[in-house]
Write an enzyme that holds these catalytic residues in place. Structure first.
Site, PDB file in Angstrom:
ATOM      1  N   ARG A  94      11.599   2.243   3.352  1.00 29.39           N
ATOM      2  CA  ARG A  94      10.888   1.456   4.367  1.00 29.39           C
ATOM      3  C   ARG A  94      11.872   0.412   4.871  1.00 29.39           C
ATOM      4  O   ARG A  94      12.528  -0.263   4.079  1.00 29.39           O
ATOM      5  CB  ARG A  94       9.672   0.777   3.729  1.00 29.39           C
ATOM      6  CG  ARG A  94       9.103  -0.426   4.499  1.00 29.39           C
ATOM      7  CD  ARG A  94       8.423  -0.063   5.788  1.00 29.39           C
ATOM      8  NE  ARG A  94       7.206   0.660   5.585  1.00 29.39           N
ATOM      9  CZ  ARG A  94       5.983   0.155   5.750  1.00 29.39           C
ATOM     10  NH1 ARG A  94       5.836  -1.103   6.121  1.00 29.39           N
ATOM     11  NH2 ARG A  94       4.929   0.903   5.553  1.00 29.39           N
ATOM     12  N   LYS A 141      23.776  -9.997   0.603  1.00 24.31           N
ATOM     13  CA  LYS A 141      25.220 -10.280   0.568  1.00 24.31           C
ATOM     14  C   LYS A 141      25.907  -9.735   1.812  1.00 24.31           C
ATOM     15  O   LYS A 141      27.123  -9.783   1.921  1.00 24.31           O
ATOM     16  CB  LYS A 141      25.844  -9.631  -0.664  1.00 24.31           C
ATOM     17  CG  LYS A 141      25.291 -10.147  -1.976  1.00 24.31           C
ATOM     18  CD  LYS A 141      25.891  -9.354  -3.128  1.00 24.31           C
ATOM     19  CE  LYS A 141      25.196  -9.702  -4.437  1.00 24.31           C
ATOM     20  NZ  LYS A 141      25.589  -8.779  -5.510  1.00 24.31           N
ATOM     21  N   HIS A 188       6.047   6.598  11.040  1.00 21.62           N
ATOM     22  CA  HIS A 188       5.503   6.478   9.691  1.00 21.62           C
ATOM     23  C   HIS A 188       4.872   7.844   9.378  1.00 21.62           C
ATOM     24  O   HIS A 188       3.660   7.983   9.292  1.00 21.62           O
ATOM     25  CB  HIS A 188       4.450   5.368   9.676  1.00 21.62           C
ATOM     26  CG  HIS A 188       4.058   4.899   8.308  1.00 21.62           C
ATOM     27  ND1 HIS A 188       4.602   5.410   7.161  1.00 21.62           N
ATOM     28  CD2 HIS A 188       3.158   3.978   7.912  1.00 21.62           C
ATOM     29  CE1 HIS A 188       4.058   4.810   6.117  1.00 21.62           C
ATOM     30  NE2 HIS A 188       3.177   3.942   6.551  1.00 21.62           N
ATOM     31  N   ARG A 219       0.827  -1.216   0.000  1.00 20.40           N
ATOM     32  CA  ARG A 219       0.000   0.000   0.000  1.00 20.40           C
ATOM     33  C   ARG A 219       0.860   1.264   0.000  1.00 20.40           C
ATOM     34  O   ARG A 219       0.692   2.149  -0.838  1.00 20.40           O
ATOM     35  CB  ARG A 219      -0.893  -0.028   1.244  1.00 20.40           C
ATOM     36  CG  ARG A 219      -2.073   0.875   1.226  1.00 20.40           C
ATOM     37  CD  ARG A 219      -2.900   0.642   2.472  1.00 20.40           C
ATOM     38  NE  ARG A 219      -2.502  -0.576   3.160  1.00 20.40           N
ATOM     39  CZ  ARG A 219      -3.041  -1.781   2.938  1.00 20.40           C
ATOM     40  NH1 ARG A 219      -4.016  -1.907   2.084  1.00 20.40           N
ATOM     41  NH2 ARG A 219      -2.609  -2.829   3.601  1.00 20.40           N
ATOM     42  N   THR A 220       1.795   1.328   0.937  1.00 16.25           N
ATOM     43  CA  THR A 220       2.635   2.529   1.036  1.00 16.25           C
ATOM     44  C   THR A 220       3.502   2.688  -0.212  1.00 16.25           C
ATOM     45  O   THR A 220       3.639   3.785  -0.758  1.00 16.25           O
ATOM     46  CB  THR A 220       3.526   2.449   2.296  1.00 16.25           C
ATOM     47  OG1 THR A 220       2.684   2.325   3.437  1.00 16.25           O
ATOM     48  CG2 THR A 220       4.387   3.678   2.443  1.00 16.25           C
TER      49      THR A 220
END
Lengths: 301, 152
Positions: A101, A80, A129, A51-52
């Protein structure tokens, strides 16, 4: 406007919040523009968040920008063993802005310090957020005409819900009255009560979800998550207590709007969706305009 | 009585005496102040009787005079510490430690999910309360209180 990162909602003053909301309203009128023409935006999603991510990518696309990045860390050099510092420094060489994020708390602040370009925090673990908060504020502003002097009811997981905490902090500029409805296990943390006491913000706590919502201007629903309970029986006791049903809205105020950061599970009954007071899907759309405004501010456009 | 106490750790001609250090934090104070790498003569006593702390430690460093910001680093673990600046075997000046507004690279964030506990990031805190000491992590914004403070 300053060229700067947005990591925490506290990074914005009251004036900056209002400035971004006004800009979001402009983007809502004219969402398609070429402000980001020639710009490359890195979208670094170290954990999935459909969604974000799509909301940001829509905002960038509507502004004519190009997007590079990854949608989860398995497709990046993190597998890695590359550090966040190295990934951030490397990517900041390539682009004009980073949207990030990350599951680790504080990662966005750290990235903003090692990056050569602004960083917008699209969620760092259970911490912040801020773009969700800005779209919540924009939704409140749009539906109420103001952010000042509102009765805000917050329901559900008030202990762990980062959207609740950030919204509380942001609204503290606007003389709100809060009502918190939650089971004792998920009540609003003490630190926020101290903050509200220090700042003379009125608040009330309830465990019952009933006709007290008739005073609400905004009803902010969140999920009560099973995994938050130590005792599964305690969850069973409360899981159906905080479900909003359409008949509960009969005597609520005309201006009431129901918000939810989504995804919803069962805390809002489906029959609420057709009620004009249900606003959560429009709220999600507002996220595109709010993020357009945040990007424009970060890049001083 | 005082003279007897002084004899437990030999006197210095010039330098700094740090008194009223909680006994359990002696070696952490030594580390924070870099005394383990210091070339000066350093003497210390531990588990000395103290009315204030029960058991205390004392450190004497010859020919060493700290800047305030250096010494204030120990305020997290030794908030009652007192400094005596010694010149020619006499106390020339007394100081108490003060809690700084920011704490950098000394304490560990109590949040296991904080970036400072995952990558090699220097910890940074804002001191939001001095008594009891309460630190807010600059990165994850979580609170670390006195009982959870761990020195790096």
């Amino acid at each position: 406007m300053d060229n700067k990162s947005l990591v925490s909602i506290d990074d914005y003053t009251k004036e900056e919040i209002l400035e971004v909301l006004a800009r979001a309203a402009e983007f809502e009128k004219n969402p398609n523009c070429n402000l980001l023409e020639g710009k490359v935006i890195a979208s670094l999603f170290f954990e999935p968040s459909t969604r974000t991510r799509l909301s940001f990518e829509t905002a960038i696309s509507r502004m004519g920008g190009r997007i590079v990045g990854f949608t989860d860390s398995s497709s990046s050099s993190v597998t890695k063993g590359e550090t966040l510092k190295d990934t951030t420094k490397m990517v900041s060489n390539y682009c004009d802005l980073i949207v990030m994020r990350h599951p680790i708390e504080g990662s966005a602040r750290y990235a903003s310090e090692v990056s050569d370009v602004p960083v917008i925090n699209a969620g760092d673990g259970a911490n912040q957020h801020p773009t969700q908060t800005m779209l919540d504020l924009y939704s409140i502003m749009k539906t109420q005409g103001t952010l000042e002097n509102l009765n805000i009811f917050m329901v559900g997981d008030l202990k762990y819900g980062r959207t609740v905490h950030s919204l509380l902090m942001a609204l503290s500029h606007f003389n709100p009255t809060f009502h918190f409805i939650a089971p004792p296990e998920l009540e609003i943390p003490r630190g926020y009560k101290i903050f509200m006491d220090k700042n003379d913000i009125k608040y009330f706590e309830h465990t019952e979800f009933d006709d007290i919502i008739n005073d609400a201007d905004i009803l902010y629903m969140t999920r009560v998550q099973k995994e938050r309970f130590v005792d599964p029986l305690e969850y069973e006791k409360v899981k159906n207590v905080y479900i909003l049903k359409n008949n509960m809205l009969a005597n609520t105020k005309d201006n009431l709007k129901i918000l939810h950061p989504l995804p919803r599970v069962n805390e809002i009954a489906v029959d609420v969706d057709t009620n004009p007071k249900a606003y959560y899907f429009q709220q999600a759309l507002n996220g595109v305009y709010a993020r357009q405004a945040i990007i424009a501010k970060a890049l001083n456009l | 009585m005082n003279a007897k106490k002084e004899l437990q750790v030999s006197a210095i001609q010039n330098g700094t005496v740090i008194d009223h250090i909680p006994a359990e934090y002696l070696f952490q104070v030594i580390t924070i102040l870099g005394l383990d790498k210091c070339g000066n003569s350093v003497t210390f006593g531990n588990n000395l009787e103290s009315k204030l702390l029960g058991r205390k430690a004392i450190i004497k460093i010859s020919e060493k005079f700290f800047k305030d910001e250096e010494i204030n680093k120990i305020s997290l673990i030794a908030p009652h510490a007192k400094l005596n600046i010694i010149r020619d075997y006499k106390v020339a000046e007394k100081k108490i430690v003060e809690t700084p507004k920011k704490v950098v690279g000394i304490a560990r964030c109590m949040n296991p999910k904080c970036i400072t506990n995952v990558e090699a990031v220097t910890t940074r805190f804002h001191v939001i309360n001095t008594s009891p000491i309460t630190l807010k992590c600059h990165y994850c914004e979580k609170i670390t209180d006195l009982k959870n403070i761990r020195i790096v």
